[in-house]
Design an enzyme around this catalytic site. Sequence first.
Site, PDB file in Angstrom:
ATOM      1  N   CYS B 149     -10.630  -1.468  -3.683  1.00  0.00           N
ATOM      2  CA  CYS B 149     -10.157  -2.662  -2.960  1.00  0.00           C
ATOM      3  C   CYS B 149     -11.040  -2.967  -1.755  1.00  0.00           C
ATOM      4  O   CYS B 149     -11.545  -4.073  -1.617  1.00  0.00           O
ATOM      5  CB  CYS B 149      -8.707  -2.487  -2.541  1.00  0.00           C
ATOM      6  SG  CYS B 149      -7.576  -2.576  -3.940  1.00  0.00           S
ATOM      7  N   HIS B 150     -11.214  -1.978  -0.849  1.00  0.00           N
ATOM      8  CA  HIS B 150     -12.010  -2.233   0.340  1.00  0.00           C
ATOM      9  C   HIS B 150     -13.015  -1.128   0.621  1.00  0.00           C
ATOM     10  O   HIS B 150     -13.458  -0.951   1.745  1.00  0.00           O
ATOM     11  CB  HIS B 150     -11.105  -2.473   1.549  1.00  0.00           C
ATOM     12  CG  HIS B 150     -10.111  -3.561   1.320  1.00  0.00           C
ATOM     13  ND1 HIS B 150      -8.848  -3.303   0.852  1.00  0.00           N
ATOM     14  CD2 HIS B 150     -10.199  -4.899   1.414  1.00  0.00           C
ATOM     15  CE1 HIS B 150      -8.187  -4.427   0.697  1.00  0.00           C
ATOM     16  NE2 HIS B 150      -8.987  -5.428   1.028  1.00  0.00           N
ATOM     17  N   GLY B 151     -13.301  -0.323  -0.436  1.00  0.00           N
ATOM     18  CA  GLY B 151     -14.404   0.638  -0.338  1.00  0.00           C
ATOM     19  C   GLY B 151     -14.171   1.852   0.531  1.00  0.00           C
ATOM     20  O   GLY B 151     -15.003   2.184   1.372  1.00  0.00           O
TER      21      GLY B 151
END
Lengths: 423, 185
Positions: B149-151
């Site tokens: 999703c956001h690493g």
Amino acid sequence: MNENDLNEKKGLVGWIDKRLPVFTFINHNLRDYPTPKNLNYFWNFGSLAGITLVIMIITGILLAMQYTADTELAFDSVERIMRDVNNGWLLRYIHMNGASMFFIIVYIHIFRGLYYGSYKPPREILWMLGVVILLLMMATAFMGYVLPWGQMSFWGATVITNLFSAFPIVGDYIVTFLWGGFSVDNPTLTRFFVLHYLLPFAIVGVVALHLVALHQFGSNNPTGIDVKSDGDTIPFHPYYTVKDYLGLGVFLIIYAVLVFFAPNFLGHPDNYIPANPLQTPAHIVPEWYFLPFYAILRAVPDKLMGVLLMFAAVAVLFILPWLDTHKVRSANFRPYYKQFFWLFFVNCLVLGWVGAMPAEGIYVLIGRFASFYYFAFFLIIMPILSKFEKVSGLPSSISAAVLTEKFDGEARNEKNISESYVK
Amino acid sequence: MKREDITNKRNDSSIDEEKRDFLYITTTGLALAGGAVTGLALINTMNPAKDVLALSTTEVDLSPLEEGQNLTVMWRGKPIFIRHRTLEDISSAQNIDIEGLNHKETDQSRVQNPKWLVVVGVCTHLGCVPLGQKVGDSKGEFGGWFCPCHGSHYDTSGRIRKGPAPLNLEIPPYEFVSEDIIKIG
């Protein structure tokens, strides 16, 4: 405080009010709103109906968070609400009995209007909007009763939707359309759930119009005489807010007794049996608040005529302002109308009782007489009385009425006090 | 009695202000208390119901799991990541300086048996399920898990090493019922 004070008011309230006059609106409609000073407790039932509507919407939304509208799951999901959901039983019993309380209140509200001539000019549209609300309430209550998917739900839904099959040519198409199939089944349940959620907000909308129409000319009053001077009125707040508050307290006590001590008293035990499309219960009756109309339906031995007459029983209320054209509003000053009114009231109770009885023997006959009087009251008695009835004892103004009633008594008391003081 | 008399009576100083205040405060107080109790009772219906609370433990048999394999099980509707760690995984988890981490936890404090890592497979950023359980998934730069999703990158102890997630993967409450079976919850 009046509007001008508020408009000139400094601070946040004044700033907002100048741009969005919401405070002026509240002030105008709930605070300073001039109300006849002689209203009796029968004028409490409008605000009570509004509060009950709010209770129904709040509990209904919370119930909808737990309910599943699927024929396989509906009954069990209601049982889950009763057993597993925190205070779920309370939520369901409040909602269930709330429907009954709502109809009790609204029926009293309607009879109040009938007695005091609140439907007469200039309040015709106010009255007609009220009839629209009644129709919406009936549709909403009916569809809500289907949702638990018990035996009464299922067979009630079957019978009521079949009413439309009485209409020639289009009848069967309408019924198939309403069901979404060939019988009451999952598509029916799903759409009834959706409409049961939607209609209460339609009711809120019509209630808003109802209030706009009410505030155009203000409340009627027990004398039925128009407000003639400032002396005839008092501001709504605090005089009627506190009176409504007392009424609310009494109402909530009765409501709580029902919810906590007799939650199933007004319901039907058969609705605790899951719906079975293969077996109709031996004694199928609608909820108590539909019984008078149900009795009218059964009084007629013809399918189509029965249905038409039942719809006409509500529809006749629409044209009421043009059936009773008597100049005097309040039944207090109409000796004959008063008697026919009370007979009509008892007649409605009889209709309700007959509706709960089996359709056989003497009950059929009683049902027919009662149905005849129901319509005769509107269509025969009202027009005749409008022409010939003489009035007696009509006071000259609201103040005059109040002064003769209340202050004669008070003066007498003072006299008694002074006399006892002398002794 | 005329209207002026009534008006005068209303402005009369004989009005008992104290009595009025008493009535006002008791009425308002009672209404608020009643409203609050009713409101809380109604709001409480939205809390987890008894049937939901009843589904709170899960038992897992670990015996079929070979070294280096992963298993994902459901507990309270969330994925639980179980990894049978290799010796390499364990040593890389243990041989780092925890002072350099955002959320300082030793590997020893996160496992009951170093062979088995048991963590809640929910990224502590915004709740996605990190990759790394399936063969062929990206395990991120630290050999553990990588949240798409956001690493966010997690290491072989499930600790946050890089990315926006603030905390290490949560350790659920669990115990070894026998050598090969754990009970989560």
